[in-house]
Scaffold this active site. Structure first.
Site, PDB file in Angstrom:
ATOM      1  CB  VAL A 125      32.531  -9.815 -10.456  1.00 47.33           C
ATOM      2  CG1 VAL A 125      31.814  -8.467 -10.531  1.00 47.33           C
ATOM      3  CG2 VAL A 125      32.751 -10.217  -9.005  1.00 47.33           C
ATOM      4  CB  SER A 126      28.184 -13.404  -9.189  1.00 47.77           C
ATOM      5  OG  SER A 126      28.774 -13.715  -7.952  1.00 47.77           O
ATOM      6  CB  THR A 127      25.261  -9.659  -6.878  1.00 46.05           C
ATOM      7  OG1 THR A 127      24.679  -9.810  -8.170  1.00 46.05           O
ATOM      8  CG2 THR A 127      24.887  -8.326  -6.312  1.00 46.05           C
ATOM      9  CD  GLU A 134      31.726 -14.965  -8.176  1.00 44.89           C
ATOM     10  OE1 GLU A 134      31.799 -16.179  -8.404  1.00 44.89           O
ATOM     11  OE2 GLU A 134      31.735 -14.103  -9.082  1.00 44.89           O
TER      12      GLU A 134
END
Ligand SMILES: [Zn+2]
Length: 475
Positions: free
Chosen positions: A9-11, A13
């Site tokens: 997971v990206s920051t 998202e």
């Protein structure tokens, strides 16, 4: 089946529903339970974007692929693996398939163990290719688009005479006038060297550092001043206003070429400062001194030029050389006879190049530090290389200085080479020498200057004794 789960997971998202690490893990674990698969490892990359594969757990998963730790990789969604089609394809084909590992993405129902999944790989590769081309196109469009729109390139230096204003230049009136002046002076026939000297004499107005040959040359060759931008050698009408007319600019480019060719011609026509063909080449066969030319006055006849050894105690030179306390037995050699003889010898050799192998080489001298001499020679050759570079950009003003310097270096080189004794006559040198020889078969029909040039190319030195002359060829 042994399954590895990959979650990311990206920051950005993290706030979105359904994308948290916990939720991804939850759904994937449940799916494995239903399928009765064993989860052997969970790879987790929290806070990493999917734009590249530079993620710690991703790298670990790639490394583990060859160890047999897992038979399949399971992700929640395809974009968790990567947002790049190219990277996705790389992982599926080069990492997973190569190691007989299945790849399953839950949301898209993508499973490389099925026929449909395999077909998807083909489609994926088409999109990956498209993606690569789109990236390239976007980059190209960026630069070409800017040029076509007349915008300046983001990385280019601001030319003297302009001020940067977002995507374009504004004219700086004071400095623009100096640019106009540089073009005007050059078109009036002033050399680049003289122009930069003049500008510096006038106090290099508008410029912190002094003008140099290079900076004036750059101004003269910069098409930006015509109100165009350059991209890939093509000109595009620019948003900024020109300082110089296109016609003047084109004329300057034409002049630059002509004057460079003239400088080169000058260099090849008069490479040596000495007036006479053999000056500097003739050495006394007894004491090694360079022979000096002087005029012999004769009664009722025109004077005749001759070479003498500076160490002889000839009557007229007795005072000058007496302090040296050397009395060299060398008498003299007449200039015209020596020159005729050398031209004859070159012609003879040029007609029979195969006899080159037997020509004498400079004699050996003892008690010298070979390494030191070789080192010094190398540094002289480097200096000569630099000189040639200078010749190519020189204009008439500094050609004389360059010629003088070249002559100095050449005589230093000759002196050092004489110390080294016979050069190793390797096959390459002989071949090069023969090639040069073949071209000068008609040396007796050439001009004096041309002959002088050839003689200096082919001959290292000439040892002269009263009854014997030895030519040391430049092999
Ligand atoms: Zn002598």
């Amino acid at each position: 089946m042994k399954v590895a789960i990959y979650v990311r997971v990206s920051t950005l998202e993290q706030a979105e529903e359904g994308y948290s690490i916990g939720e991804q893990k939850d759904k994937l674990t449940k799916y494995c339970e239903i399928k009765d698969w064993t989860i052997t490892k969970i790879y987790s990359d929290p806070g990493f974007s999917g734009s590249n594969l530079d993620r710690p757990s991703m790298q670990q998963m790639i490394a583990d692929a060859t160890t047999g730790l897992y038979d399949a990789v399971l992700v929640y969604k395809l974009d968790r693996l990567s947002r790049s089609q190219k990277d996705t394809l790389y992982l599926i084909e080069d990492v997973f398939q190569k190691n007989k590992i299945h790849f399953i993405s839950l949301s898209e129902n993508f499973d490389t163990s099925t026929a449909f999944g395999k077909a998807m790989i083909g489609i994926l590769s088409v999109f990956a290719q498209l993606e690569r081309e789109q990236i390239k196109e976007r980059m190209m469009m960026g630069k070409a688009g800017r040029a076509k729109a007349g915008k300046i390139m983001a990385w280019s230096n601001i030319p003297f005479g302009y001020i940067k204003d977002h995507d374009t230049y504004d004219i700086d009136p004071l400095r623009a006038d100096i640019v106009k002046d540089i073009f005007k002076r050059y078109l009036e026939g002033t050399s680049i060297t003289r122009i930069y000297q003049q500008l510096n004499e006038e106090g290099h107005i508008g410029k912190n550092v002094k003008w140099s040959y290079r900076t004036v040359r750059q101004v003269l060759g910069n098409a930006t001043y015509t109100g165009n931008v350059t991209y890939h050698g093509k000109l595009y009408p620019a948003l900024h206003r020109g300082i110089i007319s296109k016609a003047d600019y084109d004329e300057v480019q034409r002049q630059l070429k002509i004057r460079q060719i003239e400088a080169e011609k000058k260099f090849y026509a008069h490479p040596f400062q000495s007036k006479y063909m053999l000056s500097g080449l003739l050495k006394c066969g007894y004491c090694g001194a360079t022979l000096k030319i002087n005029k012999a006055h004769r009664k009722n006849k025109p004077p005749r030029w001759r070479y003498n050894c500076p160490n002889t105690q000839a009557r007229s030179h007795a005072k000058t050389y007496a302090h040296k306390n050397i009395n060299c037995p060398f008498k003299l050699i007449y200039r015209d006879e020596a020159e005729d003889m050398v031209i004859r010898e070159i012609k003879k050799l040029a007609l029979h190049p195969d006899s080159v192998i037997n020509v004498p080489t400079p004699k050996q001298h003892d008690h010298i530090n070979t390494e030191a001499v070789k080192k010094e020679l190398e540094s002289i050759k480097r200096k000569q290389d630099k000189l040639v570079d200078l010749y190519l950009i020189a204009d008439s003003l500094n050609l004389d200085d360059l010629n003088k310097r070249s002559q100095e270096l050449k005589s230093q080189q000759k002196a050092l080479e004489a110390k080294l004794g016979p050069a190793e006559k390797d096959d390459h040198n002989i071949l090069e020498f023969k090639k040069a020889l073949v071209k000068v078969k008609d040396i007796d029909k050439l001009s004096y200057d041309q002959q002088k040039f050839i003689v200096n190319q082919l001959i290292k030195s000439i040892d002269v004794m009263n009854d014997k002359v030895t030519i040391n060829w430049n092999i």
